[in-house]
Design an enzyme around this catalytic site. Structure first.
Site, PDB file in Angstrom:
ATOM      1  N   SER A 159      30.630 -32.619  12.532  1.00 47.32           N
ATOM      2  CA  SER A 159      32.244 -32.872  11.388  1.00 47.32           C
ATOM      3  C   SER A 159      32.138 -33.674  11.072  1.00 47.32           C
ATOM      4  CB  SER A 159      33.530 -33.090  12.945  1.00 47.32           C
ATOM      5  OG  SER A 159      34.267 -32.905  12.248  1.00 47.32           O
ATOM      6  N   ASP A 254      36.191 -21.723  13.196  1.00 48.71           N
ATOM      7  CA  ASP A 254      36.414 -23.302  12.861  1.00 48.71           C
ATOM      8  C   ASP A 254      36.889 -23.251  11.540  1.00 48.71           C
ATOM      9  OD1 ASP A 254      36.266 -26.252  12.579  1.00 48.71           O
ATOM     10  OD2 ASP A 254      34.197 -25.667  12.660  1.00 48.71           O
ATOM     11  N   HIS A 284      35.728 -25.543  16.593  1.00 44.41           N
ATOM     12  CA  HIS A 284      35.334 -26.727  15.962  1.00 44.41           C
ATOM     13  C   HIS A 284      36.210 -27.779  17.654  1.00 44.41           C
ATOM     14  CE1 HIS A 284      34.829 -30.047  12.965  1.00 44.41           C
ATOM     15  NE2 HIS A 284      36.290 -30.319  13.813  1.00 44.41           N
TER      16      HIS A 284
END
Length: 316
Positions: A159, A254, A284
């Site tokens: 991320s 995501d 995610h």
């Protein structure tokens, strides 16, 4: 593609727990909520050969790092990974991604270093990035003491940590930090404009929302001009050619799926050796949810196997 049953269950558990979206409260409240939730999502922390925590120094002052030596990692000349945790540049710490670091250390027979880099909004861009750069330089300058091989040092992150890892790989290509053997990008944030279609398809109801991601970004950047800086949005870099070989993990459900895929496709188009590994049914953050999602460890296992092969090739 439908959601993986494990991912669906993780989402249902999150909804049942309630809680306000981060953007509806203060940064302190968001960190408290995050710190309370991540231990229930991680699986059991498996033992490693050794763990050490120490302070290093960078341009912004001291940075705490945690070092895991994996079971099977040699005492000298080991492959090494600088792992950069996710959390939108605002939340996250040395413990929030410790499960992943331990897996990567053991599965990769590696030494994994995780820095507790500075977080926004107290420390806006580029402070956190500079801490990560300092950690990579520390690894190169102290390779003998750490028992690692500088030629087999890689970077990884998920991320926002994937964003920082991608940027470090470009900085390494340009000689601004030590060279890297490989990069592992797990559902990376690569375009802070946040205009990709996956923001529409998965903007709400799949864990990380479009509103929360905008909140993260707006805390990270100093001004809107930073959004167009490739060190915030590496997809906007003029060239990706010459970056370290990449293993890119994409979660299908995501908001970051499209920009992560676009980054991977640019890497391939510009001659960077690439493995693009989509997980169509995942959400995610799934790699940080080993307690609920079986695919979490599998994803790290695949990345570690690729890393072993890649760094073996690089070393030869």
């Amino acid at each position: 593609m439908t959601l993986d049953p494990d991912a669906l269950r993780a989402l249902e558990i999150g909804r049942a727990a309630g809680g306000e979206p981060f953007e509806n409260g203060s940064v302190a409240a968001a960190r408290a909520a995050y710190n309370a939730s991540f231990p229930t999502q991680q699986g059991e922390h498996e033992p490693v050969a050794a763990t050490l925590q120490q302070e290093i120094y960078g341009p912004n002052g001291p940075v705490t790092i945690r070092i895991h030596r994996g079971i099977g990692a040699p005492r000298t000349g080991a492959r090494a990974v600088l792992y950069l945790h996710g959390g939108g540049w605002v939340v996250g710490n040395l413990s929030s991604h410790d499960e992943i670091c331990r897996w990567l250390a053991n599965l990769g027979n590696a030494v994994v270093v995780c820095p507790d880099y500075r977080l926004a909004p107290e420390h806006k861009f580029p402070a956190g990035l500079e801490d990560c750069m300092a950690a990579l330089r520390f690894m190169a300058e102290n390779a003998g003491e750490l028992g690692i091989d500088p030629a087999r040092t890689s970077v990884a992150g998920d991320s926002a940590g994937g964003n920082l890892a991608a940027v470090l790989a470009l900085l390494a290509r340009d000689g601004l930090v030590p060279r890297l053997a490989a990069q592992i990008l797990i559902y990376p944030n690569t375009d802070a404009r946040q205009a990709a279609d996956s923001y529409r398809r998965f903007g709400d109801g799949f864990g990380l929302t479009a509103a929360t991601m905008a909140w993260f970004r707006d805390h990270y950047v100093r001004t809107p001009d930073d959004i167009m800086d490739w060190r915030v949005s590496p997809l906007l870099a003029s060239s990706l050619a010459g970056a370290a070989p990449a293993f890119v993990v994409i979660a299908g459900h995501d908001i970051l799926a499209d920009e992560g895929t676009a980054y991977a496709e640019r890497l391939r188009a510009e001659g960077v050796p690439l493995v693009l590994r989509p997980w169509p049914g995942q959400i995610h953050g799934f790699v940080s949810m080993g307690h609920h999602i079986l695919a979490a460890r599998q994803a790290v296992s695949e990345a570690a196997a690729w890393l072993q092969l890649q760094t073996r090739v690089q070393a030869d």
